[in-house]
Every structure is written in C-alpha cells, then in structure tokens.
Design an enzyme around this catalytic site. Sequence first.
Site, PDB file in Angstrom:
ATOM      1  N   TYR A  52      39.363  37.231  40.567  1.00 17.25           N
ATOM      2  CA  TYR A  52      38.313  37.190  39.549  1.00 17.25           C
ATOM      3  C   TYR A  52      38.849  36.508  38.303  1.00 17.25           C
ATOM      4  CZ  TYR A  52      35.376  40.403  42.278  1.00 17.25           C
ATOM      5  OH  TYR A  52      34.588  40.980  43.260  1.00 17.25           O
ATOM      6  N   GLU A  53      37.938  36.015  37.491  1.00 18.84           N
ATOM      7  CA  GLU A  53      38.266  35.149  36.359  1.00 18.84           C
ATOM      8  C   GLU A  53      39.189  35.808  35.333  1.00 18.84           C
ATOM      9  OE1 GLU A  53      35.657  32.797  32.983  1.00 18.84           O
ATOM     10  OE2 GLU A  53      34.728  33.305  34.902  1.00 18.84           O
ATOM     11  N   SER A  54      39.177  37.124  35.266  1.00 19.06           N
ATOM     12  CA  SER A  54      39.999  37.822  34.286  1.00 19.06           C
ATOM     13  C   SER A  54      41.478  37.828  34.640  1.00 19.06           C
ATOM     14  CB  SER A  54      39.507  39.264  34.133  1.00 19.06           C
ATOM     15  OG  SER A  54      39.397  39.886  35.408  1.00 19.06           O
ATOM     16  N   GLY A 132      33.995  30.391  33.501  1.00 24.19           N
ATOM     17  CA  GLY A 132      34.929  29.536  34.224  1.00 24.19           C
ATOM     18  C   GLY A 132      34.297  28.736  35.346  1.00 24.19           C
TER      19      GLY A 132
END
Length: 270
Positions: A52-54, A132
Amino acid sequence: MSVTGFSPNEMMTIAASRALKGDDVCFVGIGAPSTACNVARLTHAPDITLIYESGTIGTAPQVLPLSIGDGELCDTAVTTVSVPEMFRYWLQGGRISIGFLGAAQLDKFGNINTTVIGDYAHPKTRLPGGGGAPEIATSSKEIFITMAQSRRAMVEKIDFYTSFGHGDGGDHRQRLGIDTKGPTLLITDLAIWKPDPVTKEFTVVSLHPEVTRNKVQETCGWTVKFADTLEQTPEPTELELTTLRDLKARSSGAAHKGAAVGARQGSKDG
C-alpha cells in the site's frame, strides 16, 4: 461449487480477485481494488505480496483498511518503509508487477480521472485526487482497473487526466517513453474487458452471468466493442463468496467498533 444469490458487485470483486497470482507484487488502491486483492490473498493466492502507498509491504489485513494510513496495514505488514523509498525503490525501480486501481471516470483507452468532474477551475465535483496513482499507472509493469459501470463513469472523454492509460490509443505510451504495459484488464460489475492488441481500446471479452450485450452498452458512454468469441464469467464459488462476505462483515464490525470507541473517548474529553 458455484452458488446462487450473489450481487453484481460481489461478482465484480471475485472476478477481479481471480486475475491475481500468488507470485504477484501488487500495489493496491483503497476501496474495490483492496477488497479484490485481499479476497485473492485469502483464497487462491496466499503468497501474494500486497503493498500500500503508505509504505507497508507484505501486509495481510484481517479487515479492509479505511485508508492507506489505517493501522491495520502496518500492524500486519512484513515491514514498513518510508514513502520516498516505496516510490523510488519499489515502484519506480520496476519491482511492482500489478498496480490495481479504481476510477471515478474512465475512457475506452484506460485513462483515469480521480481529480475533478467538469471544468478544473470550476468543477461540478472535486474528487479526492490522484495520490500515488499517476506514478502507479506508469511505473507498475501492468495495471488492473475495477469499477462499477455507469454512463457517468465510463465516458468518451474524461474531464481530467489523473492517471495515464493508453492515451489516445495505439502506441501512445511508447511514444511518450513509457515502457510499461499500462492497463491490461478492466473488471466491472457487468463484464471483463481487455485492450485490443493494436488500438488499445478496451473490448469486452467476458460477460458476467445473466448480463446481456445491451446492458453493457446501456451503462457505457462509448460504443462498446465485443470480442468475436465472447465468454461467460464463471459464477462465484462457495469459498469465494463466503470469504468475501466474511471479510466485509469483519470490516464493518471493526469500523463500527472504532466509531463507538471514538465517540466514547470524545465524550470523556468533553
């Protein structure tokens, strides 16, 4: 064994989950992509790597995350890296096999709008934005998209290019120096679509159970092309449907529990 009594959204999610393999490294979007990816992980693809983007890598959430910042992702990840490392080393470094995205607006060449509906300066609706997704769309080896069909969502021309698909079609990506495949699969609540090898226009290759060509066309804003040999998507199995419904039930329960805890905490603080 197939089962009866499933919804179009359940069919969409399960069809999307089937497209993933155990050796995929998948950059996951929140919402429908996240649900499909986790159903795959909990059924036929237990070894899939979800990112995931985090910055969470190899995460295995037991409930669906509400956002990329949901603690469930970090708590269940193999490791968590910084966002710059995630994008520069993992994504732009070519280590992501599948980018799985959703869309507010989509055109026939797989270009995605998640920014505004209407004129940018005076929009009818301001959407969450790209996050993103623009980088995911160009740097992942290929892109899967999932969304519910409607004439408002699937349009001849999107209002804003948030994430680049195949541009104007044909070799547009290559002419811009983008060497990844771009959108290779679109899964909706009615059908499965793949881009034409030459024009890159999305073409229906499989209809979900009881869906007609007319229904697909009625809910799409461009003239739909159908494959010469049109397949029917297999119905959900009992395992797939049970896994999806259990995941949704757990997620709903966790969200309500969190809201209740927050409300109690707020009353104490007040």
